[in-house]
Motif scaffolding. Structure first.
Motif, short mmCIF file in Angstrom:
data_model
loop_
_atom_site.label_atom_id
_atom_site.label_comp_id
_atom_site.label_asym_id
_atom_site.label_seq_id
_atom_site.Cartn_x
_atom_site.Cartn_y
_atom_site.Cartn_z
N CYS A 91 0.87 -1.06 -0.34
CA CYS A 91 -0.09 0.33 -0.12
C CYS A 91 1.20 1.30 -0.10
CB CYS A 91 -0.92 -0.24 1.43
SG CYS A 91 -1.57 1.39 1.21
N GLU A 103 -10.25 3.66 5.27
CA GLU A 103 -10.72 4.10 3.51
C GLU A 103 -10.41 5.51 3.35
OE1 GLU A 103 -14.82 3.39 3.66
OE2 GLU A 103 -14.51 0.66 4.05
N ASP A 104 -10.44 6.56 4.14
CA ASP A 104 -10.49 7.99 4.37
C ASP A 104 -8.93 8.03 3.57
OD1 ASP A 104 -11.94 8.39 5.14
OD2 ASP A 104 -11.65 8.84 6.76
N GLN A 105 -7.84 7.22 3.77
CA GLN A 105 -6.58 7.57 3.31
C GLN A 105 -6.06 6.57 1.17
OE1 GLN A 105 -4.13 10.03 4.25
NE2 GLN A 105 -6.39 9.62 5.46
N CYS A 106 -7.80 5.60 1.33
CA CYS A 106 -7.45 5.14 0.00
C CYS A 106 -7.42 5.41 -1.31
CB CYS A 106 -8.48 3.74 0.36
SG CYS A 106 -8.56 2.93 -0.97
N ILE A 107 -6.45 5.05 -1.87
CA ILE A 107 -6.92 6.51 -3.00
C ILE A 107 -7.29 4.76 -4.22
CG2 ILE A 107 -4.60 7.67 -3.04
CD1 ILE A 107 -3.07 5.91 -4.34
N GLY A 108 -7.02 4.01 -4.25
CA GLY A 108 -8.31 3.68 -5.05
C GLY A 108 -7.45 2.40 -5.88
N THR A 164 -0.86 4.09 0.51
CA THR A 164 -0.66 5.51 1.05
C THR A 164 -0.09 4.66 2.64
OG1 THR A 164 -2.46 5.25 1.06
CG2 THR A 164 -2.02 6.35 -0.25
N GLY A 165 -0.58 3.48 3.20
CA GLY A 165 -0.41 3.35 4.05
C GLY A 165 -1.92 3.31 5.20
N GLN A 182 -12.70 -3.97 -4.79
CA GLN A 182 -13.07 -2.42 -4.71
C GLN A 182 -14.64 -2.36 -4.62
OE1 GLN A 182 -12.37 0.35 -7.95
NE2 GLN A 182 -9.71 1.13 -6.66
N LYS A 212 -15.20 3.65 -4.32
CA LYS A 212 -14.01 3.54 -5.05
C LYS A 212 -12.93 3.18 -4.74
CE LYS A 212 -15.86 3.85 -9.61
NZ LYS A 212 -15.10 2.24 -10.17
N VAL A 213 -13.07 2.81 -2.70
CA VAL A 213 -12.38 2.65 -2.37
C VAL A 213 -12.31 0.62 -1.62
CG1 VAL A 213 -12.13 4.41 -0.90
CG2 VAL A 213 -13.54 2.75 0.28
N MET A 214 -10.99 0.54 -0.80
CA MET A 214 -11.48 -0.93 -1.03
C MET A 214 -11.55 -1.48 0.35
SD MET A 214 -9.52 -3.23 -2.48
CE MET A 214 -8.45 -2.94 -4.25
#
Lengths: 247, 283
Positions: free
Chosen positions: A94, A112-117, A96-97, A132, A137-139
């Motif tokens: 990942c 989920e707030d940090q997920c760029i998909g 973005t962490g 996804q 559009k997040v994992m």
């Protein structure tokens, strides 16, 4: 931080799934979808739900396999969700962490707030445990229902994952696999619980209990029943012989 | 694996752009005057167009900058840093040179960073144990080979480009051949823990899902041999033929265009050909 946690507690929360008793009813799939649509994180969305090509995100799915080779062939229903691996490849890829393994109990979660998909974690998972969400559009992935197991507002009987709570055949068990005395560890010990795809080096926490071997006898009472007549007699016997003679 | 247009464009265009930047940095391309400006502009345009295309692969492109965070563990994050560093250093190098001053030491740093960017892109794929075809050193080798070849063609070096094209054709053919035999250790039996023989009886769902769309892509394999032949001809042999024509002003640009076009097909196959272990649960 997407490195795996350096210091971990001995607690390893996970599921034990009994392939012998699972009847393939998909009740856990429905319970999972329902709970995770109304609670933690983005809803598990569907696209074209009432149309010709319905599709959607699920984090627990039931496959069915035909197993042949030893004795009679059999159908094995096979629930599959995140295995909360100790060496989770989805976490380290990942960028973005967003994907992380919780140090205190080993649950693999997505912020989920940090997920760029980008989908790389789904590619890194050998088990197809991450999907996804088609709308957010997040994992999405199994959280072991963190919002149930930690939730003191729920009755104690409900502080287990929704799939475990709902399973009508008691094929799903939840507990601490890091504690050798827990009921799940005992089950794994007694029934030869196994890892899926151990050669991938992921060290899954979830364990699967193999189907018990089937007995050869079809019915224990069968030997007591009267044998079926092998040579037909009377009118049926005459018909049998007459038809044979016709060639 | 699903051959997403965004990723094919990204890896092909950025690969060519960073390949050309590597040559410019090392002083192996036109670096002064209008020609130098044009060359640098082309390299930057290709690299940035590719990077822009890659954001279309993201579910949440507005959060793309978060990808810089986890460079310690993630190849995708390292790639983002290396790309940004390459573009910055090479922009400074280009400006210094256009001002008529020497900048070879800085250019060499930029050159190394450009190649490292391409290698990091390749490592995103090569690190995946779940995709046996990618999980091999040939993946970064082939990506670097394409970047250098495209860069050399764009920089206008006829003979080195011809040699690289021929070598890359052989290398790509060998990589395909080796990849076909690399199936990985995971089988349907080990993935399910059942046996001796396991066959899917019923899928978990009636239509497709994210996993089957993304990782159980099968269309390409039917046309594998035909597509590989087209790729080999378009990406390597046709440009080689162009270079064999006696010097003409359009031979090199045409060769570069053919090579990059062919690389798009080869890259499409790179994704479409690759099988993911999750397919074992479905087929």
């Amino acid at each position: 931080m997407t490195d795996l946690p350096e210091t971990r507690s001995t607690k390893k929360l996970g599921l034990v799934i009994d392939l012998d008793t699972c009847v393939g009813c998909h009740a856990c799939v429905v319970a999972c979808k329902a709970w995770n649509t109304e609670n933690y994180g983005a809803a598990l969305a569907d696209t074209d739900a009432h149309g010709a090509a319905p599709s959607g995100a699920f984090v627990n799915r039931i496959h069915s396999y035909e197993v042949t080779g030893d004795g009679a062939p059999r159908i094995v229903h096979f629930p599959k969700s995140c295995l909360h691996c100790e060496d989770a490849p989805c976490v380290t890829v990942c960028p973005t962490g967003a994907s992380y393994k919780r140090a205190e109990d080993g649950i693999v979660l997505v912020n989920e707030d940090q997920c760029i998909g980008c989908g790389l974690c789904a590619w890194a998972c050998p088990y197809g445990a991450r999907e996804q969400d088609p709308v957010a559009k997040v994992m999405k992935k199994c959280t072991l229902c963190v919002d149930r197991i930690d939730n003191e507002n729920l009755p104690e009987a409900d502080r287990i994952p929704a799939c475990v709570r709902t399973c009508p055949s008691k094929a799903r068990h939840f507990g601490d696999l890091g504690d050798p005395d827990s009921h799940v560890s005992q089950l794994v010990e007694a029934r030869g619980g196994m890892d899926l795809a151990p050669e991938q080096g992921t060290r899954p926490v979830n364990k699967y209990l193999p189907p018990r071997p089937k007995e050869d006898e079809i019915d224990v009472l069968a030997p007591l029943l009267a044998p079926v007549a092998e040579e037909p007699k009377g009118w049926l016997g005459w018909l049998d012989r007459a038809l044979d003679r016709l060639g | 694996m699903h051959p997403a247009a965004s990723l094919i464009l990204f890896s092909t265009l950025s690969g060519a752009g960073f390949g050309l930047l590597a040559l410019i940095g090392a002083g192996l391309a036109r670096t002064t005057g209008w020609a130098g400006l044009a060359e640098a502009a082309l390299a930057f345009a290709l690299a940035i167009a590719g990077l822009a295309a890659s954001t279309f692969h993201l579910g949440r492109p507005e959060r793309a900058l978060k990808a810089f965070r986890e460079w310690r563990s993630s190849w995708l994050s390292r790639e983002a840093w290396l790309a940004a560093a390459t573009l910055s250093i090479m922009a400074i190098t280009t400006l210094i040179r256009l001002a008529g001053l020497p900048a070879l030491p800085l250019g060499l740093v930029g050159s190394a960073l450009a190649l490292a960017t391409v290698a990091a892109t390749a490592m995103i794929y090569a690190q995946l144990r779940t995709v046996p075809r990618w999980n091999h050193w040939t993946t970064p080798a082939i990506f670097l080979g394409h970047a250098l070849t495209a860069g050399t063609l764009l920089a206008g070096h006829r003979l080195p480009a011809a040699i690289l094209l021929a070598a890359l054709a052989v290398a790509q053919f060998a990589a395909w051949h080796a990849g076909d035999r690399r199936t990985g250790a995971t089988t349907r039996e080990s993935a399910t823990g059942l046996g001796p023989r396991v066959r899917p009886f019923e899928a978990p769902h009636t239509s497709d899902n994210y996993l089957t769309r993304e990782m159980v892509f099968v269309v390409a394999r039917k046309h594998r041999v035909r597509l590989r032949s087209i790729g080999l001809v378009l990406a390597y042999l046709a440009p080689l033929a162009c270079l064999a024509i006696p010097p003409a002003p359009l031979a090199l640009p045409l060769a570069a265009l053919l090579h990059i076009g062919g690389t798009l097909i080869v890259r499409w196959l790179f994704f479409a050909d690759a099988e993911h272990t999750v397919a074992l649960y479905y087929r």
